[in-house]
Enzyme design. Structure first.
Site, PDB file in Angstrom:
ATOM      1  CB  CYS A   1      -0.974  -0.048   1.162  1.00  0.00           C
ATOM      2  SG  CYS A   1      -2.378   1.058   0.945  1.00  0.00           S
TER       3      CYS A   1
ATOM      4  NE  ARG B   1      -9.024   5.443   3.357  1.00  0.00           N
ATOM      5  CZ  ARG B   1      -7.773   5.812   3.086  1.00  0.00           C
ATOM      6  NH1 ARG B   1      -7.508   7.063   2.747  1.00  0.00           N
ATOM      7  NH2 ARG B   1      -6.785   4.942   3.150  1.00  0.00           N
TER       8      ARG B   1
ATOM      9  CG  HIS C   1      -3.452  -3.545   4.073  1.00  0.00           C
ATOM     10  ND1 HIS C   1      -2.303  -2.989   4.567  1.00  0.00           N
ATOM     11  CD2 HIS C   1      -4.042  -2.566   3.347  1.00  0.00           C
ATOM     12  CE1 HIS C   1      -2.217  -1.726   4.167  1.00  0.00           C
ATOM     13  NE2 HIS C   1      -3.252  -1.448   3.414  1.00  0.00           N
TER      14      HIS C   1
HETATM   15  N1  GLN Z   1      -1.976   6.915   2.251  1.00  0.00           N
HETATM   16  C1  GLN Z   1      -2.220   5.996   1.237  1.00  0.00           C
HETATM   17  C2  GLN Z   1      -3.626   5.974   0.688  1.00  0.00           C
HETATM   18  O1  GLN Z   1      -4.613   6.141   1.402  1.00  0.00           O
HETATM   19  C3  GLN Z   1      -1.777   4.639   1.734  1.00  0.00           C
HETATM   20  C4  GLN Z   1      -2.677   4.014   2.744  1.00  0.00           C
HETATM   21  C5  GLN Z   1      -2.257   2.649   3.157  1.00  0.00           C
HETATM   22  O2  GLN Z   1      -1.059   2.307   3.220  1.00  0.00           O
HETATM   23  N2  GLN Z   1      -3.252   1.844   3.535  1.00  0.00           N
HETATM   24  O3  GLN Z   1      -3.771   5.790  -0.481  1.00  0.00           O
END
Ligand code: GLN
Length: 244
Positions: A94, A128, A195
């Site tokens: 990520c 998101r 993840h």
């Molecule tokens: N900050 C990044 C995003 O939201 C990475 C987030 C993460 O590692 N889960 O895209």
């Protein structure tokens, strides 16, 4: 029977949604295969002796954590690239994955320059991309399904069509929710939004890394582990995601 050495980059800052579980999984599987594993945490400004490392892991982090580490990462860029080119196995999740590309532009407009190892970029958006995800990946030489969990605001776009994605999205969002690509795969490096943590639920991917680690040390893996429980977990998650 020998020790496998893993560098855990910025464990104090880059560790979201149980990413550390990937290392617990790797070290346990290595133990079952008969190898001890030493995990060395490498934080901001700390030395990393690449000559003494068999695998590099860097977990995800929020915009704030990415902002704290990205300049430190630049300082390691030249050597890190040489290692990747020479086939060092590496898993970047990520926020770590995003920093392998040209840049990550956060939702507030702030730009964090990436390592530019690969021609892709990431831009944050309000909505998101959150949920369980299934991919079809071919890193092991055969098509396997990969299950995980993603939660990112950034959309990653691969500029260079020669970049091989880690997998094709069967269900979920992946790099940008749009082109069905997920992550990148280059030599023995996997960059991914998954993840989960990724490796305990996907023993094929864990063993892909283990085989590479051992092969680079001139050791051929001839033992097979009983993956009944891991495969059961994988199948249950897959069923749940497909039903949802
Ligand atoms: N900050 C990044 C995003 O939201 C990475 C987030 C993460 O590692 N889960 O895209």
């Amino acid at each position: 029977m020998g020790e496998i050495k893993i560098a855990h980059m910025y464990p104090d800052l880059m560790n979201l949604y149980g990413d550390r579980g990937n290392l617990i999984c790797l070290s346990q599987r290595l133990k079952w295969y008969g190898f001890n594993c030493k995990i060395t945490p490498v934080s901001l400004g700390e030395d990393l002796d690449f000559n003494d490392i068999d695998f590099i892991f860097m977990g995800g982090g929020s915009d704030r954590e990415q902002d704290l580490i990205y300049r430190d990462l630049w300082k390691r860029a030249d050597r890190l690239w040489i290692e990747i080119e020479e086939g060092m196995p590496m898993l970047a999740i990520c926020g770590a994955y995003q920093l392998l590309g040209k840049y990550y532009q956060a939702l507030d407009g702030k730009i964090m320059q990436g390592l530019s190892f690969f021609d892709f970029y990431t831009e944050g958006e309000e909505k998101r991309l959150i949920g369980n995800i299934i991919l079809e990946a071919e890193v092991t030489g055969e098509k396997v399904t990969v299950v995980g969990f993603e939660n990112h605001g950034g959309r990653t776009y691969l500029n260079d069509s020669a970049i091989e994605p880690f997998g094709k999205v069967i269900k979920g969002y992946g790099n940008n929710g749009y082109d069905k690509t997920e992550g990148i795969f280059y030599k023995n490096l996997i960059g991914t939004y998954l993840h989960g943590p990724l490796l305990p639920k996907n023993p094929d991917i864990a063993d892909f890394f283990i085989k590479v680690i051992l092969m680079r040390k001139g050791i051929k893996l001839d033992k097979k582990l009983d993956n009944t429980i891991e495969n059961f977990a994988h199948e249950q998650v897959k069923k749940m995601i497909l039903a949802g």
